[in-house]
Design an enzyme around this catalytic site. Structure first.
Site, mmCIF file in Angstrom:
data_model
loop_
_atom_site.group_PDB
_atom_site.id
_atom_site.type_symbol
_atom_site.label_atom_id
_atom_site.label_comp_id
_atom_site.label_asym_id
_atom_site.label_seq_id
_atom_site.Cartn_x
_atom_site.Cartn_y
_atom_site.Cartn_z
ATOM 1 N N GLY A 26 5.696 2.195 11.757
ATOM 2 C CA GLY A 26 5.792 1.117 10.771
ATOM 3 C C GLY A 26 6.798 1.491 9.712
ATOM 4 O O GLY A 26 7.310 2.607 9.709
ATOM 5 N N ASN A 146 -2.752 -0.153 1.489
ATOM 6 C CA ASN A 146 -2.656 1.293 1.272
ATOM 7 C C ASN A 146 -3.932 2.019 1.684
ATOM 8 O O ASN A 146 -4.139 3.180 1.317
ATOM 9 C CB ASN A 146 -2.317 1.595 -0.197
ATOM 10 C CG ASN A 146 -0.876 1.227 -0.516
ATOM 11 O OD1 ASN A 146 -0.041 1.184 0.393
ATOM 12 N ND2 ASN A 146 -0.576 0.960 -1.772
ATOM 13 N N ASP A 159 -0.215 6.292 0.196
ATOM 14 C CA ASP A 159 0.817 5.755 -0.696
ATOM 15 C C ASP A 159 0.562 6.062 -2.175
ATOM 16 O O ASP A 159 0.207 5.178 -2.955
ATOM 17 C CB ASP A 159 0.990 4.241 -0.471
ATOM 18 C CG ASP A 159 2.400 3.786 -0.818
ATOM 19 O OD1 ASP A 159 3.129 4.580 -1.448
ATOM 20 O OD2 ASP A 159 2.790 2.664 -0.461
HETATM 21 P P1 ATP Z 1 5.680 0.580 0.428
HETATM 22 O O1 ATP Z 1 6.704 -0.446 0.751
HETATM 23 O O2 ATP Z 1 4.283 0.004 0.409
HETATM 24 O O3 ATP Z 1 5.984 1.421 -0.778
HETATM 25 P P2 ATP Z 1 6.394 2.915 1.934
HETATM 26 O O4 ATP Z 1 7.872 2.679 2.013
HETATM 27 O O5 ATP Z 1 5.910 3.971 0.996
HETATM 28 O O6 ATP Z 1 5.620 1.547 1.668
HETATM 29 P P3 ATP Z 1 4.304 3.410 3.760
HETATM 30 O O7 ATP Z 1 3.525 2.185 3.329
HETATM 31 O O8 ATP Z 1 3.780 4.707 3.298
HETATM 32 O O9 ATP Z 1 5.823 3.252 3.373
HETATM 33 O O10 ATP Z 1 4.345 3.429 5.334
HETATM 34 C C1 ATP Z 1 4.961 2.394 6.109
HETATM 35 C C2 ATP Z 1 4.107 2.039 7.320
HETATM 36 O O11 ATP Z 1 3.736 3.184 8.083
HETATM 37 C C3 ATP Z 1 2.832 1.308 6.974
HETATM 38 O O12 ATP Z 1 2.812 0.125 7.767
HETATM 39 C C4 ATP Z 1 1.715 2.210 7.355
HETATM 40 O O13 ATP Z 1 0.697 1.495 7.969
HETATM 41 C C5 ATP Z 1 2.329 3.211 8.326
HETATM 42 N N1 ATP Z 1 1.793 4.539 7.997
HETATM 43 C C6 ATP Z 1 1.933 5.143 6.797
HETATM 44 N N2 ATP Z 1 1.300 6.329 6.789
HETATM 45 C C7 ATP Z 1 0.737 6.492 8.009
HETATM 46 C C8 ATP Z 1 -0.079 7.526 8.627
HETATM 47 N N3 ATP Z 1 -0.424 8.624 7.936
HETATM 48 N N4 ATP Z 1 -0.482 7.347 9.897
HETATM 49 C C9 ATP Z 1 -0.115 6.229 10.564
HETATM 50 N N5 ATP Z 1 0.634 5.236 10.053
HETATM 51 C C10 ATP Z 1 1.055 5.342 8.790
#
Ligand code: ATP
Length: 313
Positions: A26, A146, A159
């Site tokens: 993702g 999150n 997050d």
């Molecule tokens: P945001 O736009 O909310 O700030 P971000 O850029 O920090 O997001 P994340 O939300 O941390 O990115 O992660 C992106 C995707 O990856 C999400 O859809 C989440 O479901 C998936 N994901 C994140 N961490 C994990 C994990 N530990 N295991 C499996 N999938 C994960």
């Protein structure tokens, strides 16, 4: 060996000679998250890849550093574990615990949860948040997107990009950065007079509890100013299917006055929270899981739950 920068999700790439990068799980605003395997142990992990250039351009490097420090500090069953952090010239890599059950958001997008299932998730959420607060960490962006679920139905908070430490408190002992996601943000956070991070997190927990039980948000309006007005006034209604105990707890959490809002010990003492969750509800069969559906769900997220980020309004 330097970390590879090839992000192609179809071709496994070797990272630091340590991890084999697999399929894309993702992505969020700043990160792509891949399935990866630690070569020596054979352990599967989630590898979050953040592009430095993009992060620096929007001045968010401090936030990334904060996310790393916080995740190293908060080791708890209901918090996604950060195994290690690596960096190349252009990217930062977070090797994290792989959580395979998708986001709690995906479950709610299908409809509201039964009270005992909602209770199971809420008890785990409060356990994680209590742990964070006891270490002086405030998440500040709690929402179902999150909260990840593992295959056993365990909730995992993730997050911590917008989190704050006790050290960020100003002289008045309060936090001052307006951040979070509008629908989940506490009135005092919008108010700009400073806020207590713990109390603000508990408001978001109240919104999450409402959403789990109702299947929709307590404060909604196409017009953001009108939505904030509802949040300020605590103007919401519980649907008729909420039990009286659930209604009482939600109302205590969505109290616009942070001084009278339910604390963690009040939540734990509430009759709704204290009820034990039947064993059957804890089994895999009862808690069905959704596969990750990155793009689909991001689009649905915007339209169904009217959620979007605000940082420093
Ligand atoms: P945001 O736009 O909310 O700030 P971000 O850029 O920090 O997001 P994340 O939300 O941390 O990115 O992660 C992106 C995707 O990856 C999400 O859809 C989440 O479901 C998936 N994901 C994140 N961490 C994990 C994990 N530990 N295991 C499996 N999938 C994960």
């Amino acid at each position: 060996m330097a970390a590879a920068d090839n992000n192609n999700s179809n071709h496994p790439t070797l990272l630091h000679g340590k991890y084999e990068l697999g399929r894309l799980l993702g992505h969020g605003t700043f990160a792509k998250v891949y399935h990866a395997r630690h070569l020596q142990s054979g352990k599967n992990v989630a590898m979050k890849v953040v592009g430095k250039e993009k992060v620096i351009k929007v001045g968010m490097m401090e936030q990334i550093k904060r996310e790393i420090s916080v995740m190293k500090m908060v080791k708890h069953t209901n918090i996604v574990e950060l195994h290690e952090v690596m960096a190349s010239k252009s990217k930062i890599y977070f090797a994290m615990e792989l959580v395979r059950g998708g986001e709690l958001f995906n479950k709610i997008a299908k409809g509201r949860l039964r009270e005992e299932v909602a209770r199971l998730y809420f008890q785990q959420l409060i356990s994680a948040i209590d742990f964070c607060h006891s270490r002086g960490v405030y998440h500040r962006d709690l929402k179902p997107e999150n909260l990840l679920l593992d295959e056993e139905g365990n909730l995992k908070v993730t997050d911590f990009g917008l989190s704050a430490f006790t050290e960020h408190l100003k002289q008045d002992g309060l936090l001052h950065t307006t951040c979070g996601t509008p629908a989940y943000v506490a009135p005092e956070v919008i108010g700009k007079k400073g806020y207590d991070g713990a109390k603000a997190d508990l408001w978001s927990c109240g919104v999450i509890l409402y959403v789990l039980l109702a299947g929709f948000l307590p404060f909604q309006d196409d017009n953001i100013v009108a939505m904030y007005r509802k949040i300020y006034k605590g103007d919401f209604k519980c649907p008729p299917w909420f039990s009286p105990e659930a209604r009482r707890l939600v109302t205590k959490l969505l109290d616009p006055n942070p001084d009278t809002r339910a604390t963690i010990s009040k939540i734990r003492d509430s009759s709704w929270f204290k009820k034990s969750v039947p064993i059957a509800v804890r089994t895999k069969q009862e808690i069905e899981f959704d596969a990750f559906s990155g793009e689909d769900h991001k689009a649905k997220q915007a339209e169904t739950l009217n959620a979007f980020h605000i940082i420093s309004l």
